[in-house]
Design an enzyme around this catalytic site. Structure first.
Site, mmCIF file in Angstrom:
data_model
loop_
_atom_site.group_PDB
_atom_site.id
_atom_site.type_symbol
_atom_site.label_atom_id
_atom_site.label_comp_id
_atom_site.label_asym_id
_atom_site.label_seq_id
_atom_site.Cartn_x
_atom_site.Cartn_y
_atom_site.Cartn_z
ATOM 1 N N GLY A 28 8.364 -3.030 -14.956
ATOM 2 C CA GLY A 28 9.875 -2.746 -14.487
ATOM 3 C C GLY A 28 10.159 -2.807 -13.636
ATOM 4 N N ASP A 29 9.693 -2.585 -12.503
ATOM 5 C CA ASP A 29 10.158 -3.339 -11.170
ATOM 6 C C ASP A 29 9.116 -3.820 -10.866
ATOM 7 O OD1 ASP A 29 11.913 -3.058 -9.042
ATOM 8 O OD2 ASP A 29 11.425 -1.328 -8.605
ATOM 9 N N LEU A 30 8.671 -4.679 -11.207
ATOM 10 C CA LEU A 30 7.790 -5.414 -9.938
ATOM 11 C C LEU A 30 8.016 -6.705 -9.391
ATOM 12 C CD1 LEU A 30 4.542 -5.947 -10.328
ATOM 13 C CD2 LEU A 30 4.219 -7.374 -12.190
ATOM 14 N N ASN A 34 6.126 -3.741 -4.407
ATOM 15 C CA ASN A 34 5.996 -2.604 -5.398
ATOM 16 C C ASN A 34 4.743 -3.163 -5.569
ATOM 17 O OD1 ASN A 34 7.745 -1.330 -5.012
ATOM 18 N ND2 ASN A 34 8.953 -1.232 -6.639
#
Length: 124
Positions: A28-30, A34
């Site tokens: 979802g926030d790759l 991260n």
């Protein structure tokens, strides 16, 4: 003018509904910030997990510097991309760029507008 949004909504809907996919568990926030290595092993953190099209996560990896060429080669060897990914990538990444405009302002507005023009050009 709401009609402009309706037109883009129709284009997005046509692009995404043309390819039914099974849902995947997404990070979802790759993005590159991260991911890291710990004790020589790859790790990802700071998820915003949801189920969706695997291409949404892959598309985000191409924002903000992306991942290594080895990452993309390995991904495509393990699970080849369907035709049209380049178009869907723009659709999936538009959300993140629009969100960055709301959060940070600046040049993200021009980038988001350019992406909407690109999406609009997909109209058949």
């Amino acid at each position: 003018d709401v009609s402009k949004f309706r037109e883009i909504e129709e284009v997005i809907r046509a692009e995404l509904e043309a390819r039914p996919v099974p849902p995947s568990l997404l990070h979802g926030d790759l993005w590159g910030g991260n991911g890291a290595f710990a004790d020589g092993e790859p790790v990802i953190y700071d998820p915003a997990t949801y189920y969706g099209d695997r291409e949404a996560d892959l598309a985000m990896t191409e924002l903000f510097g992306g991942f290594s060429g080895d990452f993309y080669q390995g991904y495509k060897e393990a699970w080849p991309l369907d035709a049209g990914y380049e178009r869907r990538r723009v659709i999936y990444n538009w959300y993140h760029i629009a969100n960055h405009y709301v959060l940070f302002g600046g040049g993200y507005m021009q980038q988001a507008q350019g992406m909407l023009r690109t999406i609009k050009s997909f109209k058949k």
